[in-house]
Design an enzyme around this catalytic site. Structure first.
Site: not given
Ligand code: UD1
Length: 426
Positions: A25-26, A120, A125, A310, A402
């Site tokens: 998926k990712n 969420c 996030r 995950d 999902r």
């Molecule tokens: C992706 C994955 C999700 C997985 C996560 C962590 C996809 C579609 N989803 O989610 O399944 O659980 O990586 O491995 O690939 N953060 C900030 N600011 C930002 C972005 C992130 O503070 O602008 C923080 C988040 O709150 C979190 C951390 O960084 O604490 C990591 O999040 P991130 O790697 O961005 O998660 P996703 O990319 O949303």
């Protein structure tokens, strides 16, 4: 009357047999987002039939792409038709990963209007890091009425240092950088295999990228990107989940079609927990309990190549049956322990303090009605239900749908007594 799907599962018996991993998926989501930048049709195979992929396909339609999806053969064709720049709240709220379209649309069209994803179940996030990086590349960004409004003439290559490792943040900036003017370096970038695969796809499109899989990725911008044909890699999170079915129920499971090379941290932890794992030359993995009991372990989640957040909930389900006390620390998301209350309803003994969960192993779990709160939590509840004596009903399985392709059918094929039922909601 409104209804929602739930799973009725009869557990407590060893589950053994062979099961196959679906496409990731990712990976599929960012690859689809990348196709927004192609000037030619693109072909994606191995596409998993998931609700999140459906949401992305709907979004691609709104953004002016023609998508044809042959679900039976897992093949998708995406062609640019009439590119548009607005991603509405109605779709972004269904799936946070919709924000992946921001970089590509902005790079391709010079403007983008993308709804803010909002909170969420697993925490706040934010997308501040995505926005800051795009601003550094010259985008003018405003947040207005719940939307990110971004504009630029052409993005400019620059040096980005992420404060925190972010997967979709790295992907968004990568995609923006491939059409930017000049060289972009992304430091402290995510090293997840899905990021590496996105780089492979972008390279097929004509992008010039180096360093993926390391903390520094360098991108030299090009003027135009062509179409591509790509087969999606197997889902490492699904593979890890399926692998636990054997040991948690006292059976022996064979997982085919996965990539053990993406699962080092998970396999290490499972072996520490006394799980025997055999890996075959074709990548098939077999797992079963090495001794009478599962052993307690300590585990912390980290960005790849660390133990994935995950898989945290699923590991907790397994450790709830260990002989002794385990500890799990969740370092990525601040509120990702919602499965704890539900596992406790099945008899697990878990206490949470801040980001740490202490799991005192119990002899057995007992079937109960439980409610899924998010995608991975729902997988942990299904695993627990397989091990629990008696019947469980896992409600809100739309979370599971999902990201897990036909998990109920895969389990039924393994001989599990499982049934999808409708439950009244509201
Ligand atoms: C992706 C994955 C999700 C997985 C996560 C962590 C996809 C579609 N989803 O989610 O399944 O659980 O990586 O491995 O690939 N953060 C900030 N600011 C930002 C972005 C992130 O503070 O602008 C923080 C988040 O709150 C979190 C951390 O960084 O604490 C990591 O999040 P991130 O790697 O961005 O998660 P996703 O990319 O949303």
């Amino acid at each position: 009357m409104t209804t929602a799907d739930a799973l009725r599962i009869k557990g407590g018996e060893p589950v053994s047999g062979t099961v196959r991993v679906s496409g990731a998926k990712n990976s599929t989501l960012p690859i689809l987002a990348a196709s927004l930048m192609a000037t030619e049709p693109c072909e994606i195979t191995g596409v998993p039939n998931l609700r999140d992929v459906e949401t992305m396909v709907e979004l691609m339609g709104i953004l002016g792409m023609r998508v044809s999806w042959d679900k039976k053969n897992r093949r998708m064709e995406v062609a640019p038709e009439n590119p548009r720049h607005e991603a509405p709240y109605s779709l972004v709220k269904k799936m946070r990963a919709s924000v992946l379209v921001l970089g590509p649309i902005l790079a391709r069209l010079g403007k983008a209007k993308v709804s803010m994803p909002g909170g969420c179940a697993i925490g706040v996030r934010p997308i501040n890091l995505h926005l800051k990086a795009l601003q550094q590349m010259g985008a003018r960004i405003e947040v207005e009425g719940g939307y990110v409004l971004a504009e630029c003439s052409r993005l400019k290559g620059t040096n980005i240092v992420f404060d925190k490792v972010t997967v979709t943040g790295t992907e968004n900036v990568l995609m923006a950088a491939v059409l930017a003017d000049g060289v972009t370096t992304i430091e402290n970038s995510a090293r997840e295999p899905e990021v590496t695969e996105l780089c492979q796809v972008l390279r097929k499109m004509g992008a010039q990228i180096e360093g993926e899989g390391t903390p520094t990725i360098t991108v030299k911008g090009v003027d135009e990107l062509r179409g591509f044909s790509h087969h999606v890699m197997p889902d490492r999170i699904e593979a890890a989940t399926l692998l636990m079915i054997g040991p948690i129920t006292g059976g022996r499971i064979r997982v085919e079609g996965g990539n053990p090379g993406h699962l080092d941290a998970v396999l290490l932890k499972l072996r520490e927990a006394g799980i025997e794992i055999e890996i075959y030359p074709d990548g098939a993995m077999e797992a079963w309990r090495g001794g009478d009991s599962i052993l307690p372990v300590e585990c912390s989640t980290w960005p790849y190549p660390g133990f994935p957040t995950d898989v945290q909930a699923q590991l907790m389900a397994l450790l709830s049956l260990a002989k002794g006390t385990s500890m799990i620390t969740e370092n990525i998301f601040e509120d990702r322990f919602q499965h704890v209350a539900e596992l406790s309803r099945m008899g697990a003994n878990i206490t949470v303090s801040d980001r740490k969960a202490v799991i005192q192993g119990v002899d057995h779990l007992t079937g109960a009605p439980v409610m899924a709160s998010d995608l991975r939590a729902s997988a942990s509840l299904v695993l627990a239900a397989l091990a629990a004596k008696g019947e469980s009903i896992v409600s809100r399985v739309y979370h599971l749908d999902r990201g897990y392709e036909q998990l109920d059918k895969k389990l039924a094929a393994l001989g599990v007594e499982i049934e999808r039922i409708k439950q009244p909601v509201g």
